[in-house]
Design an enzyme around this catalytic site. Structure first.
Site, PDB file in Angstrom:
ATOM      1  N   THR A 299     -56.162 -11.869 -46.228  1.00 37.64           N
ATOM      2  CA  THR A 299     -57.227 -11.520 -45.284  1.00 37.64           C
ATOM      3  C   THR A 299     -58.543 -11.231 -45.987  1.00 37.64           C
ATOM      4  OG1 THR A 299     -57.926  -9.766 -43.773  1.00 37.64           O
ATOM      5  CG2 THR A 299     -56.310  -9.149 -45.397  1.00 37.64           C
TER       6      THR A 299
ATOM      7  N   TYR B 293     -54.595  -1.765 -44.039  1.00 38.67           N
ATOM      8  CA  TYR B 293     -54.221  -3.169 -43.795  1.00 38.67           C
ATOM      9  C   TYR B 293     -54.657  -4.036 -44.973  1.00 38.67           C
ATOM     10  CZ  TYR B 293     -54.504  -7.886 -41.884  1.00 38.67           C
ATOM     11  OH  TYR B 293     -54.384  -9.243 -41.707  1.00 38.67           O
TER      12      TYR B 293
HETATM   13  C1  UD1 Z   1     -60.268  -7.355 -38.895  1.00 34.96           C
HETATM   14  C2  UD1 Z   1     -60.124  -7.626 -40.364  1.00 34.96           C
HETATM   15  C3  UD1 Z   1     -59.600  -9.002 -40.574  1.00 34.96           C
HETATM   16  C4  UD1 Z   1     -58.301  -9.135 -39.860  1.00 34.96           C
HETATM   17  C5  UD1 Z   1     -58.552  -8.896 -38.396  1.00 34.96           C
HETATM   18  C6  UD1 Z   1     -57.263  -8.973 -37.628  1.00 34.96           C
HETATM   19  C7  UD1 Z   1     -61.733  -6.332 -41.626  1.00 34.96           C
HETATM   20  C8  UD1 Z   1     -63.060  -6.334 -42.265  1.00 34.96           C
HETATM   21  N1  UD1 Z   1     -61.399  -7.489 -41.004  1.00 34.96           N
HETATM   22  O1  UD1 Z   1     -61.307  -8.161 -38.404  1.00 34.96           O
HETATM   23  O2  UD1 Z   1     -59.388  -9.237 -41.935  1.00 34.96           O
HETATM   24  O3  UD1 Z   1     -57.781 -10.417 -40.071  1.00 34.96           O
HETATM   25  O4  UD1 Z   1     -59.102  -7.604 -38.209  1.00 34.96           O
HETATM   26  O5  UD1 Z   1     -56.487  -7.897 -37.803  1.00 34.96           O
HETATM   27  O6  UD1 Z   1     -61.024  -5.363 -41.655  1.00 34.96           O
HETATM   28  N2  UD1 Z   1     -65.758  -5.503 -31.660  1.00 34.96           N
HETATM   29  C9  UD1 Z   1     -66.426  -4.953 -30.591  1.00 34.96           C
HETATM   30  N3  UD1 Z   1     -65.709  -4.690 -29.456  1.00 34.96           N
HETATM   31  C10 UD1 Z   1     -64.378  -4.944 -29.342  1.00 34.96           C
HETATM   32  C11 UD1 Z   1     -63.694  -5.509 -30.450  1.00 34.96           C
HETATM   33  C12 UD1 Z   1     -64.419  -5.762 -31.601  1.00 34.96           C
HETATM   34  O7  UD1 Z   1     -67.632  -4.703 -30.642  1.00 34.96           O
HETATM   35  O8  UD1 Z   1     -63.790  -4.660 -28.283  1.00 34.96           O
HETATM   36  C13 UD1 Z   1     -66.515  -5.830 -32.871  1.00 34.96           C
HETATM   37  C14 UD1 Z   1     -66.014  -5.076 -34.096  1.00 34.96           C
HETATM   38  O9  UD1 Z   1     -66.612  -3.822 -34.200  1.00 34.96           O
HETATM   39  C15 UD1 Z   1     -66.421  -6.051 -35.202  1.00 34.96           C
HETATM   40  C16 UD1 Z   1     -66.330  -7.436 -34.535  1.00 34.96           C
HETATM   41  O10 UD1 Z   1     -66.349  -7.181 -33.136  1.00 34.96           O
HETATM   42  O11 UD1 Z   1     -67.744  -5.832 -35.547  1.00 34.96           O
HETATM   43  C17 UD1 Z   1     -65.036  -8.169 -34.866  1.00 34.96           C
HETATM   44  O12 UD1 Z   1     -63.954  -7.251 -34.702  1.00 34.96           O
HETATM   45  P1  UD1 Z   1     -62.427  -7.726 -34.638  1.00 34.96           P
HETATM   46  O13 UD1 Z   1     -62.322  -8.927 -33.764  1.00 34.96           O
HETATM   47  O14 UD1 Z   1     -61.609  -6.526 -34.315  1.00 34.96           O
HETATM   48  O15 UD1 Z   1     -62.107  -8.228 -36.119  1.00 34.96           O
HETATM   49  P2  UD1 Z   1     -62.454  -7.544 -37.534  1.00 34.96           P
HETATM   50  O16 UD1 Z   1     -62.345  -6.079 -37.443  1.00 34.96           O
HETATM   51  O17 UD1 Z   1     -63.732  -8.138 -38.021  1.00 34.96           O
END
Ligand code: UD1
Length: 329
Positions: A117, A141
């Site tokens: 990841t 993780y």
């Molecule tokens: C994380 C991990 C990635 C992993 C993935 C799946 C890190 C840096 N990345 O991705 O390696 O493969 O999880 O487990 O730890 N967001 C919102 N609202 C929401 C959901 C998300 O604003 O309801 C935003 C988050 O704050 C983030 C972006 O969308 O900025 C992407 O989030 P998400 O889809 O959860 O993935 P990551 O956290 O980037």
């Protein structure tokens, strides 16, 4: 050409890889404990229900002697949960991988392809990571995966086993044929959450943080379509079978989208006005995380076929509608 053991092959990414392998004529056996995977996501392969940490089950599979490659997807993947329950992650992801690798070494498995990841990079200062960017995870993780990478590296140095580590950036989208998709209950991933809201499964959603040092204040991620990611695994298989050296490769497109851009795409494509709240930052989110993935293209001749946010969102949305039609809440 041996058979391929795919752990976690009933899960989101694993099931897409299994489907592509089978379509190419490979013989695949899936080991999955169905904790988050689904029996009907396994298309065209034998499914053995069991745990990667169960040496009796794993030894029975590898004992047949005709498995040349293990593709290892089985893992817990919810970052916030890894913060609240770290031992669950170190237990299943790290200790489970250790047990699986011990079985591979004893059975003389030639190749391992490992799902890692972008979370191993933590918060790179430029927001862009190549494979030589220092690894410094900011959540359990990411650590659980980095520890597994380390074991694999050291095992490959000590034995004839060769491996490919694939570091996934933000995987999204679904099978364009509509057969399989992402079923994870209580999903936290942005595109999944937004599509669930668009089809009416959630009353709304939040943007976590609008004060980041990015053009529109929200986080930027490199979203890679699961079909292109799956294709990289077939590239890894060919590389290893062709005698290629062990290597670690980023899987992303090399450019990103902000949270607001993603939500605008979901709104436009679904034709639904999204109910979006602005909330404080979520712990552990880097402002930007984008892959440099030239190495993947160069070594495997990998060419992305779905590098388009609209395609990613359309396939994710179509899958959400399929789930709704099937009555899956
Ligand atoms: C994380 C991990 C990635 C992993 C993935 C799946 C890190 C840096 N990345 O991705 O390696 O493969 O999880 O487990 O730890 N967001 C919102 N609202 C929401 C959901 C998300 O604003 O309801 C935003 C988050 O704050 C983030 C972006 O969308 O900025 C992407 O989030 P998400 O889809 O959860 O993935 P990551 O956290 O980037």
């Amino acid at each position: 050409m041996g058979r391929i053991l795919v752990t976690g092959g009933a899960g989101y990414i694993g099931s897409h890889v299994v489907r592509q392998l089978v379509e190419r004529g490979e013989t695949v056996v899936v080991l999955d404990n169905l904790s988050t995977g689904f029996r009907d996501a396994v298309i065209g392969a034998e499914l053995v229900v069991g745990d990667i940490g169960d040496r009796v089950a794993v030894d029975a599979l590898l004992g047949t002697g005709d498995i040349d490659t293990v593709m290892h997807f089985a893992a817990h993947t919810v970052v916030p949960e890894s913060v609240s329950n770290p031992l669950k992650y170190y237990g299943n992801n790290t200790c489970g991988t250790r047990s699986l690798l011990a079985a591979c070494a004893e059975a003389g498995v030639a190749h391992v392809v490992f799902s890692s990841t972008a979370a191993v990079y933590g918060m790179p200062s430029s927001g862009v990571a190549d494979e030589d960017t220092p690894t410094l995870p900011i959540n359990p993780y990411g650590w659980s995966k980095l520890m597994s990478e380390t074991m694999l590296r050291d095992l490959s140095a000590a034995t004839p086993l060769r491996h490919v580590v694939l570091r996934y950036f933000n995987v999204a989208g679904c099978d364009p044929g509509g057969r399989i998709g992402q079923n994870t209950p209580n999903a936290t991933l942005l595109i999944k959450v937004a599509c669930e809201h668009a089809v009416g499964k959630r009353p709304g959603l939040a943007i976590f943080g609008t004060d980041y040092d990015t053009p529109d204040g929200t986080c930027i991620r490199d979203y890679i379509h699961v079909e292109d990611l799956a294709a990289a695994h077939l590239g890894a298989l060919d590389h290893l079978r062709g005698g290629g050296a062990s290597t670690t490769l980023n899987c992303g497109y090399g450019h990103g989208y902000s949270v607001r851009e993603v939500l605008e795409a979901v709104q436009r494509i679904s034709g639904t006005r999204l109910d979006v709240r602005e909330e404080p930052r979520r712990a552990g989110d880097p402002p930007a995380l984008i892959a440099r993935s030239e190495k993947l293209a160069k070594i495997f001749g990998w060419t992305p076929r779905h590098d388009d946010l609209d395609v990613i969102v359309s396939t994710a949305l179509a899958w959400e509608r399929t789930l709704l039609a099937r009555g899956v809440r």
